[in-house]
Design an enzyme around this catalytic site. Structure first.
Site, PDB file in Angstrom:
ATOM      1  N   HIS A 123       1.102  -1.178  -0.259  1.00 10.59           N
ATOM      2  CA  HIS A 123       0.272   0.135  -0.188  1.00 10.59           C
ATOM      3  C   HIS A 123       1.302   1.012   0.136  1.00 10.59           C
ATOM      4  CE1 HIS A 123      -3.381  -2.736  -0.021  1.00 10.59           C
ATOM      5  NE2 HIS A 123      -3.559  -2.726   1.941  1.00 10.59           N
ATOM      6  N   GLY A 131      -1.744   1.835   5.154  1.00 10.64           N
ATOM      7  CA  GLY A 131      -1.977   0.900   5.728  1.00 10.64           C
ATOM      8  C   GLY A 131      -0.925  -0.075   5.736  1.00 10.64           C
TER       9      GLY A 131
HETATM   10 ZN   LIG Z   1      -4.388  -7.023   2.939  1.00  9.03          ZN
END
Ligand SMILES: [Zn+2]
Length: 309
Positions: A123, A131
């Site tokens: 992410h 994230g």
């Molecule tokens: Zn994941």
């Protein structure tokens, strides 16, 4: 086959009780040892990635920001998912160094396949954390492989429940990155991206494949979609294959809604290994990714190791 196992790698986590806690490494290693896999693979150590290596993917402003927050351990590195902790810069740099050591072992011919459990931080964007992901070891490895080893085409396959947005948008206009991502439909799960219409832009149009799955999708759905990933990769003749094998797509994960079993993860690892062998290089680097049910990640990641073997 090489696997990175190290207490230094385990340190990347956001405290006991956080879904991405530092106990994920031990959960993997217990099952790895109980299956006798420790005797069948070469064990690799991680290292601290250099500042220059981090800059292969990230902006200097962002890397400096992480270093500053790491000194105080205060606040968040993003909007509120990824807390800073004292030493987070070093811990995140060790994840990157583990992935780069594994990639180096493959490129030097020491091994054909490698697995890094605490890695695949898909992410993180070029200029920000997201994230639970601080530095995007996948993106850095892709850039470093192309710079140092002169590769033109690297495949990135992602079966984590979440869309690999940091990798996707980091290379959206880059035709050298062959991208394929099976994930829970973004209308139901973070980060909300990865529709099937997103296929890359400009010169990269058509090099990216996003396959959103409905909540509740099981092995049968996976088996129906998976051949599309293989066909996509075969069109582009990749010289190196990265598999982000997040275990949060397994039934019983506390933060997602897919219902795969570890059999799907094993199947993906086996098919990509066979493809890499057919292409004549055998290179597959698997990165653990997400997975917040400890039993699931132990089963899924060890299925990946066994099938890479
Ligand atoms: Zn994941």
């Amino acid at each position: 086959m090489a696997v990175v196992v190290s207490e230094r790698l385990a340190r990347y986590g956001f405290g006991d009780g956080h879904p991405f806690g530092p106990d994920r490494h031990a959960a993997f290693v217990r099952e790895f040892e109980s299956r006798g896999l420790g005797k069948r693979v070469q064990i690799l150590e991680p290292r601290v990635a250099s500042y220059e290596e981090l800059l292969a993917f990230h902006t200097p402003q962002y890397v400096d920001f992480v270093r500053e927050r790491s000194a105080t351990g205060q606040g968040f590195l993003d909007g509120g998912d990824t807390p800073a902790f004292r030493g987070v810069y070093e811990a995140a740099s060790i994840v990157v160094g583990a992935t780069l050591n594994a990639a180096d072992a493959i490129m030097s011919g020491e091994c054909h396949r490698a697995f890094v459990p605490i890695a695949g931080l898909h992410h993180a964007a070029r200029d920000r954390a997201a994230g639970f992901c601080v530095f995007n070891d996948c993106g850095i490895a892709i850039e470093v492989l192309r710079k140092r080893s002169g590769l033109d085409r690297v495949a990135y396959v992602d079966i984590d429940a979440h869309h690999g947005d940091g990798v996707f948008y980091g290379f959206e206009d880059d035709a050298g990155v062959i991208f394929a991502d099976l994930h829970e439909d973004g209308r139901f799960l973070y980060p909300g991206t990865g529709t099937s219409e997103e296929t890359g832009v400009g010169p990269a149009k058509g090099t990216k494949l996003n396959l959103p799955l409905p909540p509740g999708a099981d092995d049968e759905v996976f088996a129906r979609e998976w051949p599309k990933v293989m066909a996509h990769l075969e069109r582009f003749d990749p010289q190196f294959i990265i598999l982000q094998c997040g275990a949060d797509s397994i039934e019983g994960d506390p933060i997602t809604h897919l219902k795969l079993t570890p059999g799907s993860h094993g199947h993906a690892a086996r098919e990509l290994s066979q493809l890499a062998d057919r292409l004549g290089h055998g290179r597959v680097l698997a990165l653990g990714g997400g997975g917040y049910n400890r039993g699931n990640l132990a089963q899924a990641w060890n299925a990946v190791v066994e099938n890479l073997l």
